[in-house]
Scaffold this active site. Structure first.
Site, mmCIF file in Angstrom:
data_model
loop_
_atom_site.group_PDB
_atom_site.id
_atom_site.type_symbol
_atom_site.label_atom_id
_atom_site.label_comp_id
_atom_site.label_asym_id
_atom_site.label_seq_id
_atom_site.Cartn_x
_atom_site.Cartn_y
_atom_site.Cartn_z
ATOM 1 N N TYR A 257 0.849 -1.196 0.000
ATOM 2 C CA TYR A 257 0.000 0.000 0.000
ATOM 3 C C TYR A 257 0.878 1.238 0.000
ATOM 4 O O TYR A 257 1.683 1.435 0.920
ATOM 5 C CB TYR A 257 -0.919 0.007 1.221
ATOM 6 C CG TYR A 257 -2.016 -1.021 1.117
ATOM 7 C CD1 TYR A 257 -3.278 -0.653 0.675
ATOM 8 C CD2 TYR A 257 -1.783 -2.362 1.407
ATOM 9 C CE1 TYR A 257 -4.291 -1.593 0.543
ATOM 10 C CE2 TYR A 257 -2.780 -3.314 1.275
ATOM 11 C CZ TYR A 257 -4.029 -2.922 0.839
ATOM 12 O OH TYR A 257 -5.019 -3.848 0.693
ATOM 13 N N GLY A 263 7.333 4.532 8.822
ATOM 14 C CA GLY A 263 7.959 5.089 10.025
ATOM 15 C C GLY A 263 8.048 4.009 11.071
ATOM 16 O O GLY A 263 8.091 2.825 10.754
ATOM 17 N N CYS A 266 11.059 0.329 13.943
ATOM 18 C CA CYS A 266 11.821 -0.787 13.371
ATOM 19 C C CYS A 266 12.357 -0.535 11.965
ATOM 20 O O CYS A 266 13.565 -0.580 11.745
ATOM 21 C CB CYS A 266 10.954 -2.038 13.358
ATOM 22 S SG CYS A 266 10.672 -2.653 15.004
ATOM 23 N N LYS A 327 1.361 4.889 12.525
ATOM 24 C CA LYS A 327 0.342 4.035 11.910
ATOM 25 C C LYS A 327 -0.813 3.916 12.905
ATOM 26 O O LYS A 327 -0.660 4.307 14.073
ATOM 27 C CB LYS A 327 0.924 2.666 11.567
ATOM 28 C CG LYS A 327 1.320 1.846 12.780
ATOM 29 C CD LYS A 327 1.650 0.429 12.390
ATOM 30 C CE LYS A 327 1.741 -0.451 13.610
ATOM 31 N NZ LYS A 327 1.987 -1.836 13.306
HETATM 32 C C1 UDX Z 1 7.380 -3.837 11.807
HETATM 33 C C2 UDX Z 1 7.283 -5.284 11.299
HETATM 34 O O1 UDX Z 1 6.059 -5.459 10.588
HETATM 35 C C3 UDX Z 1 7.381 -6.265 12.454
HETATM 36 O O2 UDX Z 1 7.376 -7.591 11.970
HETATM 37 C C4 UDX Z 1 8.671 -5.986 13.222
HETATM 38 O O3 UDX Z 1 8.792 -6.838 14.342
HETATM 39 C C5 UDX Z 1 8.742 -4.536 13.656
HETATM 40 O O4 UDX Z 1 8.580 -3.680 12.526
HETATM 41 P P1 UDX Z 1 5.735 -2.072 12.967
HETATM 42 O O5 UDX Z 1 6.887 -1.104 12.967
HETATM 43 O O6 UDX Z 1 4.926 -2.209 14.211
HETATM 44 O O7 UDX Z 1 6.246 -3.564 12.627
HETATM 45 O O8 UDX Z 1 4.743 -1.608 11.817
HETATM 46 P P2 UDX Z 1 4.131 -2.176 10.457
HETATM 47 O O9 UDX Z 1 2.704 -2.470 10.652
HETATM 48 O O10 UDX Z 1 4.962 -3.232 9.899
HETATM 49 O O11 UDX Z 1 4.225 -0.858 9.543
HETATM 50 C C6 UDX Z 1 5.472 -0.185 9.337
HETATM 51 C C7 UDX Z 1 5.303 1.039 8.503
HETATM 52 O O12 UDX Z 1 5.044 0.707 7.158
HETATM 53 C C8 UDX Z 1 4.178 1.967 8.908
HETATM 54 O O13 UDX Z 1 4.653 3.301 8.832
HETATM 55 C C9 UDX Z 1 3.097 1.718 7.887
HETATM 56 O O14 UDX Z 1 2.252 2.810 7.700
HETATM 57 C C10 UDX Z 1 3.933 1.430 6.669
HETATM 58 N N1 UDX Z 1 3.250 0.619 5.650
HETATM 59 C C11 UDX Z 1 2.919 -0.677 5.912
HETATM 60 C C12 UDX Z 1 2.959 1.162 4.410
HETATM 61 O O15 UDX Z 1 3.257 2.346 4.139
HETATM 62 N N2 UDX Z 1 2.370 0.381 3.453
HETATM 63 C C13 UDX Z 1 2.041 -0.908 3.679
HETATM 64 O O16 UDX Z 1 1.521 -1.551 2.751
HETATM 65 C C14 UDX Z 1 2.316 -1.460 4.949
#
Ligand code: UDX
Length: 450
Positions: A257, A263, A266, A327
């Protein structure tokens, strides 16, 4: 079984609470006295859905307790999880001072066999540094106590961490000995009932798996953001492209997406750390370098659209901003795109009035009086020249557009998460911008030459 979890941050607390839920006795250790006091009262210092209920239940059953004393905390444990922070150094590499400090302390106090497990995200090779640190301390004490190290990276997502822990896609464990393997197998047995794999491997591969997983996911996002931006230039719609490629099972429809850039605690940190590790080994990770720079650029995409709509000078312009957390379902604002967007808007002279369902306190802590804080989403857009959607909280998905029309001065929406339907918006009073769906108009079908 008895285990100790050192560090009660989001990883440590979720790990400890979820293990307690299976009947294991858990002692959580943290040097932060205030935090330990809070946890003893059953208060959860982070926003993580479901964690409070689980913690309360296991505290009532006496299966989880909290202490500031590592010495006491590790007394009866079979396994010690290190889940302390690894903040980025100035150059982006992970700072191991807390992990190795804890390892030394374990070496100073342990009295019997333990598996010492690194749960924090650490560069390849760290578990062996942990081993050396423990060994050194045992030598100083002139005692011989057997122990094993193991690596057990977490793959938890903020906002669904409890669920991710209880129903993992897979559990990865790096080990060196059969004895450690046996302990880890027993610990994780309750989580494997649904057939999820427990993957044992060597320690280097386990440590690498965590970085490779996060880097792969970050790559998918940056790739999609780059494609989204190109879609606008060529007049394509990224929603359709996303569905078109996502239905190929080799690609998959998750994590593609487009938005305002990734952000959180991680992805940015881990991508950077892996790039640094590779550099240290004389290998340049070209793909990940591009992933990072695309993400950096993506955080400015909405402001660029705002500038081309309103011009470079935004003095006197009022913006309502929905979503501050990086998020939904978290109050975490680390590396949140909202921070970059606010910074850039303020630099151009604009006023920002923001609302987030849970991150208001955190925002005030970080941003102070830089922005105005609204009491709800409608309050945020009073007299606004535009609404900017930065985080896709569910409650922002179906707003009452009538109210928006009444409250806003100029009816413009910049949707950084593509949560509204461009066709519906086309029929409304609003001028609508989103990501990868705003054909810039310079390519019209009829003008394309053969
Ligand atoms: C992530 C990993 O998913 C997880 O397995 C690890 O242990 C820690 O890092 P997290 O940081 O909690 O987890 O968030 P995640 O839901 O993975 O989203 C990360 C970022 O990617 C967010 O900023 C989200 O908005 C963005 N994102 C995610 C997108 O822009 N597009 C997408 O399709 C999915």
């Amino acid at each position: 079984m008895n285990i100790t979890v050192i560090g009660t941050g989001y990883v440590g607390l979720v790990t400890g609470t979820c293990f307690a839920e299976t009947g294991i006795n858990v002692v959580c250790v943290d040097i932060d006295e205030k935090k330990v006091e809070m946890l003893r009262r059953g208060e959860v210092p982070i926003y993580e859905p479901g964690l409070d209920v689980l913690l309360e239940r296991n505290m009532d059953k006496g299966r989880i307790s909290f202490t500031t004393s590592l010495k006491k905390g590790i007394q009866n444990s079979d396994a010690v999880f290190i889940a302390v922070g690894t903040p980025p150094d100035e150059d982006g590499s992970a700072d191991l001072k807390y992990v190795l400090g804890v390892a030394r302390e374990i070496g100073q106090h342990m009295e019997d066999y333990k598996v010492i497990i690194t749960k924090s995200t650490v560069p390849v090779g760290t578990s062996f540094k942990v081993k050396s640190a423990v060994e050194e301390e045992l030598q100083k004490r002139d005692v011989r106590i057997p122990f094993d190290v193991a690596s057990n990276p977490e793959f938890l997502k903020e906002g669904s961490a409890v669920d991710d822990f209880l129903k993992p896609d897979r559990i990865v464990v790096g080990i060196e000995s059969k004895r450690a393997e046996k302990v880890m197998k027993r610990l994780y047995k309750p989580f494997l009932m649904n057939g999820h794999p427990l993957l044992f491997m060597d320690i280097f591969s386990s440590e690498m798996t965590k970085y490779a997983a996060n880097s792969m996911l970050a790559t998918k996002i940056s790739f999609m953001n780059d494609i989204a931006n190109l879609c606008e230039l060529v007049g394509a719609n990224v929603d359709l492209v996303r569905k078109g490629i996502g239905s190929d099972s080799r690609i998959g429809n998750k994590f593609i997406y487009p938005g305002t850039g990734y952000g959180g605690s991680c992805f940015p940190k881990d991508v950077q750390a892996l790039v640094r590790t590779a550099d240290e080994y004389g290998h340049s990770l070209e793909v990940l370098k591009a992933v990072e720079s695309v993400n950096y650029r993506q955080k400015s995409v909405l402001v660029n659209k705002i500038k081309s709509h309103f011009g470079e000078n935004l003095k006197g312009k009022q913006f309502g901003l929905w979503g501050l957390a990086f998020k939904p379902k978290t109050d975490d604002m680390r590396e949140a795109p909202a921070l970059v967007i606010i910074e850039e808007l303020k630099a151009l002279g604009a006023n920002v009035r923001a609302y987030d369902p849970v991150a208001m306190e955190e925002a005030e802590r970080i941003l102070g009086d830089k922005i105005e804080y609204a009491k709800d989403e409608y309050d945020a857009i009073i007299d606004a020249d535009a609404l900017i959607v930065v985080t896709e909280w569910s409650e922002f998905r179906m707003p009452n557009f009538r109210i928006l029309e009444k409250l806003m001065v100029e009816k413009t929406i910049f949707d950084g998460r593509n949560i509204y339907d461009p066709e519906e918006m086309e029929e409304s009073e609003f001028t609508y911008y989103s990501i990868g769906r705003d054909a810039v108009g310079n390519i019209k079908k009829e003008t394309v030459k053969a």
